[in-house]
Design a protein around this motif. Structure first.
Motif, PDB file in Angstrom:
ATOM      1  N   ARG A  72       0.876  -1.082  -0.060  1.00  0.00           N
ATOM      2  CA  ARG A  72       0.034  -0.062   0.036  1.00  0.00           C
ATOM      3  C   ARG A  72       1.062   1.191  -0.104  1.00  0.00           C
ATOM      4  O   ARG A  72       0.467   2.393   0.295  1.00  0.00           O
ATOM      5  N   ASP A 180      -8.537  -4.434   5.795  1.00  0.00           N
ATOM      6  CA  ASP A 180      -8.685  -3.133   4.941  1.00  0.00           C
ATOM      7  C   ASP A 180      -9.435  -3.694   3.831  1.00  0.00           C
ATOM      8  O   ASP A 180     -10.245  -2.750   3.201  1.00  0.00           O
ATOM      9  N   GLN A 181      -8.948  -4.718   3.239  1.00  0.00           N
ATOM     10  CA  GLN A 181      -9.806  -5.365   1.898  1.00  0.00           C
ATOM     11  C   GLN A 181     -11.115  -5.465   2.191  1.00  0.00           C
ATOM     12  O   GLN A 181     -12.084  -5.217   1.564  1.00  0.00           O
ATOM     13  N   ARG A 184     -13.050  -2.328   2.304  1.00  0.00           N
ATOM     14  CA  ARG A 184     -13.135  -1.760   1.134  1.00  0.00           C
ATOM     15  C   ARG A 184     -14.353  -2.403   0.364  1.00  0.00           C
ATOM     16  O   ARG A 184     -15.098  -1.861  -0.188  1.00  0.00           O
ATOM     17  N   HIS A 185     -14.049  -3.841   0.609  1.00  0.00           N
ATOM     18  CA  HIS A 185     -15.173  -4.634  -0.069  1.00  0.00           C
ATOM     19  C   HIS A 185     -16.679  -4.260   0.453  1.00  0.00           C
ATOM     20  O   HIS A 185     -17.618  -3.910  -0.257  1.00  0.00           O
ATOM     21  N   THR A 187     -17.381  -1.313   1.594  1.00  0.00           N
ATOM     22  CA  THR A 187     -18.019   0.030   1.050  1.00  0.00           C
ATOM     23  C   THR A 187     -18.339  -0.164  -0.256  1.00  0.00           C
ATOM     24  O   THR A 187     -19.339   0.543  -0.590  1.00  0.00           O
ATOM     25  N   ARG A 188     -17.817  -0.910  -1.082  1.00  0.00           N
ATOM     26  CA  ARG A 188     -18.230  -1.016  -2.345  1.00  0.00           C
ATOM     27  C   ARG A 188     -19.576  -1.703  -2.452  1.00  0.00           C
ATOM     28  O   ARG A 188     -20.553  -1.390  -3.226  1.00  0.00           O
TER      29      ARG A 188
ATOM     30  N   GLU B 149     -16.668   3.663  -8.905  1.00  0.00           N
ATOM     31  CA  GLU B 149     -15.481   3.659  -9.766  1.00  0.00           C
ATOM     32  C   GLU B 149     -15.482   4.096 -11.212  1.00  0.00           C
ATOM     33  O   GLU B 149     -14.690   4.680 -11.742  1.00  0.00           O
ATOM     34  N   ASN B 158      -9.264   3.604 -11.706  1.00  0.00           N
ATOM     35  CA  ASN B 158      -9.977   2.876 -10.547  1.00  0.00           C
ATOM     36  C   ASN B 158     -10.444   1.648 -10.790  1.00  0.00           C
ATOM     37  O   ASN B 158     -10.373   0.706 -10.302  1.00  0.00           O
ATOM     38  N   ALA B 162      -9.775  -1.836  -9.092  1.00  0.00           N
ATOM     39  CA  ALA B 162     -10.926  -2.776  -8.498  1.00  0.00           C
ATOM     40  C   ALA B 162     -10.751  -3.820  -9.107  1.00  0.00           C
ATOM     41  O   ALA B 162     -11.000  -5.074  -8.368  1.00  0.00           O
ATOM     42  N   ASP B 166     -10.074  -6.352  -6.113  1.00  0.00           N
ATOM     43  CA  ASP B 166     -11.076  -6.523  -5.339  1.00  0.00           C
ATOM     44  C   ASP B 166     -12.247  -7.618  -5.849  1.00  0.00           C
ATOM     45  O   ASP B 166     -12.809  -7.433  -6.959  1.00  0.00           O
TER      46      ASP B 166
END
Lengths: 647, 425
Positions: A72, A180-181, A184-185, A187-188, B149, B158, B162, B166
């Motif tokens: 990061r 953290d991942q 983020r997941h 949040t998405r 994104e 982005n 992602a 992700d």
């Protein structure tokens, strides 16, 4: 350094001097000592060349997360990752290292683009195969592999057997790898799905909260847990399906309890844990498959946390009950399980805490028996697994606990023997990992032995231990001159020496030690942990001052006998004496400012003011004598405020 | 011999440090030395196939790590530009999570996104025109519930992040495009048609476009994911071959070695399809005789610096070259070690010492590994490798324990650094 350590160090220096941008290397070997030597040399080299040295030595559970953290955009410099140590069993380290190298392999490009510096991965011999198999990209770009403990020919007569890392350990570590991942997941998912939140969002938040708590990021964990609770409350009325299954709910409640404990909020912590444990205890019998394993694992963990909170609160009976239930669950584990060793370690830890609860309940004999039993088992395990440092860590904890208990029981010889054994274990660990953690442990054990020798009135032995501690503290301060807190440690040991010398009747020795302690401590910020030492210093200055005041009475005789040298003249002696009282007043004043209810220190300062006043007058310093008098009166008047029951 | 000067040592270290060369760059060209002969030059084969195919072609390159593939692909790029082709070269490492199963829907989106990003190069459409052709606009119609994104200003960057990092985001894409593969393919092709038209307009002539997709061979799961990743790659290349190829475009893709090793008729899945493999440089023949590649590698080393300062004689250099088995990364690592040792003086035993250090990186070999390696070493092929051992063999090829060579056919051998250990076990 041995020749092969020197060779490995030479190679490492060559790369440290010449590499630019991102680079990656390994330091491997089953013996941790040569690796530790190399690590310390690298730290020193970096310090001397203005290169930042970042040592990452997490527990196995947090090891894999490092791969993400470094990708990061970690700060420039040398990042040294220690993937071995006494915090885990060999198989736990192998499983965690597998996860780490897998994650690093996926992030090779990120390191190349974002990391200005080297990553050195340190671990056991098996690290080479793990890297070769699981992280071919990282293996391929290795700058070098240093093997500081591998002397002799490279070719072996027989090929070794390979043992796959235990994958159940990986599964256990897996969900905690990257909070953290997970965040983020979540949040998405929230952005894409909008409201109401989905079960997958709730699961991601729970994973993030658990991972953050495990990584010690309590505030962030709390924010995640609170957001999840708010959403659970909001959706309770209208959502068709549940956001979290019952086990997830129990995990969340228990996690909130743990977070509250970290914030020293014991009552809400216990309430939350009791709710969760109540549910788990009542339903674990109906759980099947993965849910059963998950429920038992949660229950065991939460019972342990509950026991520790109760023990801190002084509720020894409650703590005993919690630890006993935790032990019952651990003992029910299948001994054929690949995680048997891990379970054994948890079991021994729970038994140690149980013994402490029993002791707190007022049955030191039973507690001693439990600790001795655990110690015997541990010694057997440590003997059977000499390469496994993890057992030594628990051995040390048991010996410390037993030593403390024996000291409290008045068995000073037994306490000394146990502390000496603990010291020997700590020294081995320090040899493997010469870092702050073991340094502090050694310091604590030296202090324990010093106190025991003092209690036995064996002053020479007590003085020897205190001097050893002082030498150690001075060495540490020389290594880290910018760490001002280490000055406090040095002052502590000068103070201990002063007290022992004073008790031995060596007034000049005590004076010199006190002066050294004063020079170390006068400009240091007062830390909570050093208050008692400062109070001790104040008292010692007062005692030495009183001793000198006694000599002052016979000062004219002294002047005649010693040819009137300035320091020995009556005036000089008086000034010396006044100096000690002044220091007692100044140090005591600092204590009173932060601990106004400390009556002993108030008394010391009051008396010091009074005596000082009588010394300064004859010396002609009437202004200061008046000032001392006023101060004494002020202290005397405010004494009443601190003699109430609350004070 | 005296230790060498530290400045010379530092300069040699930097020159010999392993990194891919970019032959589009003038300075890097000075360091390049062709190592393959004309008959076995994979770049020449790739170039010829493109040049001889009229409209479009798909060539798959099975490459092994550390064999100079990225450098050679940059040579292909240079040759193609010089021959009047337009070239878009994409490093898919920046876009794809190489350790998770790949899905055709994601792959097509990544392909379009990657092309969109590269179009901003001045040699192609330039920054302004390139951005106009952003695939983000087209994606809006495809993904009605677009994650933030894509709508953000810096959309491509982005989305790239992602998609790569992700799994949740990838899952959303798959879900939203479920049952709409034909529509997606149509959109991608239409978008590609626009790109070709824009390139034609800018060049003022017909454009022959070549797309080079590098690093796809890194698509290899590890541990528990390897089987699912492998299946997803097979599905991508066998089931969706027609969707991967772009109309009126030549494509070169580096692919995982297992596709090549399986020996299925992969080339037949594509129009003008061909499969090439990137072998290690053959410094010895099957029987152990020295080849002329050794001389070429000596010239390559000479281009990087004066090796005489770090090794006693040419025999020592040749000894290192042969010990590397033609695996360039290993050779460069050994030369860096030679630079290190030269700080204490160069002597007759230098080469042996360097080889010992390089050898230790591969050791210890465990019983289970030696058993498989031994069979390959005895037959110089993979015929005796059992199905369940294939994954392990791929890992050996990845780490360089096994090396692949090409004469008229492919053959395999254990890395010379561990050959004796395998034989004697």
């Amino acid at each position: 350094m041995t020749p092969d350590e020197a060779e490995a160090w030479d190679r490492l220096t060559f790369h440290l001097e010449n590499q630019v941008g991102f680079w990656f290397a390994l330091v491997v070997g089953d013996d941790p000592r040569p690796r530790a030597t190399l690590r310390e040399e690298a730290r020193r080299w970096c310090g001397g060349h203005g290169v930042a040295f970042h040592l990452h030595a997490p527990s196995p559970e947090l090891l894999a997360g490092l791969a993400v953290e470094l990708a990061r955009g970690a700060p420039a410099g040398m990042h040294w990752i220690r993937a071995d140590g006494p915090d885990g069993l060999i198989e736990q380290w192998d499983a965690a290292t597998s996860q780490l190298v897998l994650a690093m392999n996926e992030r090779r490009e990120a390191y190349r683009k974002r990391l200005d510096g080297g990553i050195i991965l340190e671990g056991r011999d098996s690290l080479k195969r793990l890297l070769r198999e699981l992280a071919p990209d990282m293996f391929s770009i290795r700058a070098f592999i240093a093997e500081p403990g591998t002397a002799g020919p490279t070719q072996r007569l027989t090929a070794p057997e390979w043992h796959e890392p235990v994958h159940s350990s990986i599964a256990w570590i897996g969900p905690m790898v990257d909070p953290d991942q997970a965040l983020r997941h979540a949040t998405r998912l929230a952005a894409a799905e909008g409201s109401p939140a989905s079960p997958s969002w709730a699961q991601a938040m729970l994973t993030a909260a658990a991972g953050l708590a495990l990584a010690g990021r309590t505030e962030e964990a709390e924010r995640c847990a609170d957001a999840l609770v708010a959403e659970l409350d909001r959706s309770a009325g209208d959502a068709p399906g549940e956001l979290l299954d019952p086990w997830g709910n129990a995990a969340l409640t228990g996690l909130r309890g743990e977070i509250a404990w970290c914030r020293d909020e014991h009552v809400p912590a216990l309430r939350l844990l009791d709710t969760s444990i109540g549910f788990l205890w009542g339903n674990v019998a109906h759980a099947e498959g993965i849910d059963a394993g998950r429920a038992i694992s949660l229950l065991r963990h939460q019972l342990g946390v509950r026991g520790q909170i109760l023990l801190t609160q002084g509720n020894a009976a409650g703590a005993q009950d919690s630890f006993q239930r935790q032990i019952d669950l651990l003992e029910a584990e299948d001994p054929r399980s690949p995680l048997h060793q891990e379970v054994q370690i948890k079991l021994l830890q729970a038994r140690r805490l149980l013994a402490m609860a029993i002791a707190a309940k007022g049955d030191p004999t039973a507690a001693e028996g439990a600790l001795r039993d655990g110690l015997m088992r541990l010694e057997r395990e440590a003997e059977q697994h000499p390469a496994e440092a993890r057992w030594r860590l628990d051995l040390l904890e048991y010996r410390r606990a037993l030593g403390r208990l024996l000291f409290e029981r008045g068995d000073l010889d037994g306490a000394r023997e146990t502390y000496s054994a603990a010291l020997s274990t700590a020294r081995t660990l320090f040899e493997h990992e010469p870092d702050e953690r073991w340094g502090s442990t050694l310091d604590e054990l030296h202090m324990g032995l010093c106190v025991i020798a003092g209690a036995l009135q064996e002053w020479p032995a007590a003085l020897a231990w205190a001097e050893q501690c002082l030498a150690f503290a001075l060495r540490r301060r020389a290594q880290q001159p910018l760490d001002r807190g280490l000055g406090g440690h040095v002052a502590i040991w000068h103070a201990q020496r002063a007290e022992i010398l004073h008790r031995q009747g060596d007034l000049p020795g005590a004076k010199a030690a006190l002066l050294s302690a004063w020079l170390e401590s006068r400009d240091l910020p007062l830390q909570r942990g050093h208050l008692d030492v400062v109070a001790l210093l104040a008292r010692l200055h007062f005692d030495v001052g009183c001793g000198l005041a006694g000599a002052l009475v016979e000062a004219p005789a002294l002047r005649t006998e010693r040819h009137g040298r300035r320091g020995d003249s009556a005036a000089g002696l008086a000034r010396d004496c006044a100096g000690h009282f002044k220091r007692a007043i100044r140090l005591g004043g600092r204590i009173i400012a932060v601990r106004p209810g400390d009556r002993d220190t108030r008394l010391v300062v009051e008396l010091a003011c009074s005596v000082l006043c009588s010394i300064l007058g004859p010396l002609g310093d009437r202004r200061n004598a008046r000032r001392m008098r006023r101060r004494r009166r002020a202290l005397h008047r405010s004494r009443g405020a601190w003699t109430s029951p609350s004070g | 011999m005296q230790p060498i000067d530290r400045n010379i040592q530092r300069a040699l270290f930097r020159a010999l440090r392993d990194r891919p060369l970019n032959l589009m760059d003038e300075e890097d060209r000075k360091l390049y030395e062709p190592l393959h002969d004309d008959r076995h030059d994979p770049v020449k084969r790739l170039f010829d196939t493109i040049d001889f195919s009229e409209i479009e072609s798909v060539q798959l390159v099975a490459g092994f790590r550390g064999t100079g593939k990225t450098t050679e692909l940059s040579r292909l790029e240079k040759d193609l530009w010089e021959a009047g082709f337009h070239v878009i070269r994409v490093d898919l490492d920046d876009f794809i999570d190489m350790h998770s199963p790949v899905d055709i829907r994601e792959f097509l989106l990544i392909l379009a996104g990657a092309l969109s990003e590269q179009l901003t190069s001045e040699r192609l459409l330039g920054k302004e025109k390139g951005l106009e052709k952003s695939f983000v606009e087209r994606m809006r119609s495809l993904l009605p519930k677009m994650p933030s994104e894509i709508t953000a200003n810096a959309g491509v960057a982005n989305v790239k992040l992602a998609l790569r990092g992700d799994p949740g985001f990838r899952g959303q894409i798959r879900e939203q495009l479920s049952g709409r593969l034909a529509e997606l393919t149509k959109q991608i092709r239409a978008y590609h048609g626009e790109i070709l038209e824009a390139l034609r307009e800018r060049a003022g002539r017909e454009v022959k476009l070549v797309v080079i997709l590098d690093s796809l061979e890194h698509l290899r799961g590890t541990g528990e994911t390897s089987e699912t990743v492998r299946r997803s790659v097979e599905e991508l290349f066998f089931t969706h071959a027609a969707r991967i190829s772009l109309p009126d475009t030549h494509m070169v893709m580096s692919v995982p070695a297992f596709l090549f090793l399986e020996g299925n008729n992969l080339a037949a899945q594509f129009m003008n399809g061909a499969v090439q493999a990137w072998p290690a440089y053959q410094v010895q023949r099957r029987g152990g005789e020295r080849t002329e590649v050794v001389d070429r590698i000596i010239r390559l080393v000479e281009r990087r610096g004066d090796w005489r300062k770090i090794l006693p004689d040419q025999a020592a250099l040749e000894r290192l070259i042969v010990a590397s088995g033609g695996h360039l990364r290993d050779l460069l690592n050994m030369l860096v070690e030679a630079v290190h040792l030269s700080g204490h003086g160069v002597n007759e035993g230098s080469a042996e010492k360097i080889i010992g250090v390089a050898q230790r990186a591969y050791l210890p070999l465990y019983k289970d590994e030696i058993e498989v390696l031994g069979r390959v070493a005895a037959n110089k092929n993979l015929k005796d490798v059992r199905a369940e051992e294939q994954e392990r063999v791929l890992r050996f090829l990845d780490s360089g324990l096994l090396l692949c060579y090409l004469n008229d056919d492919f053959w395999y051998d254990v890395h010379p650094l561990v050959r004796d250990i395998v034989r004697s076990a």
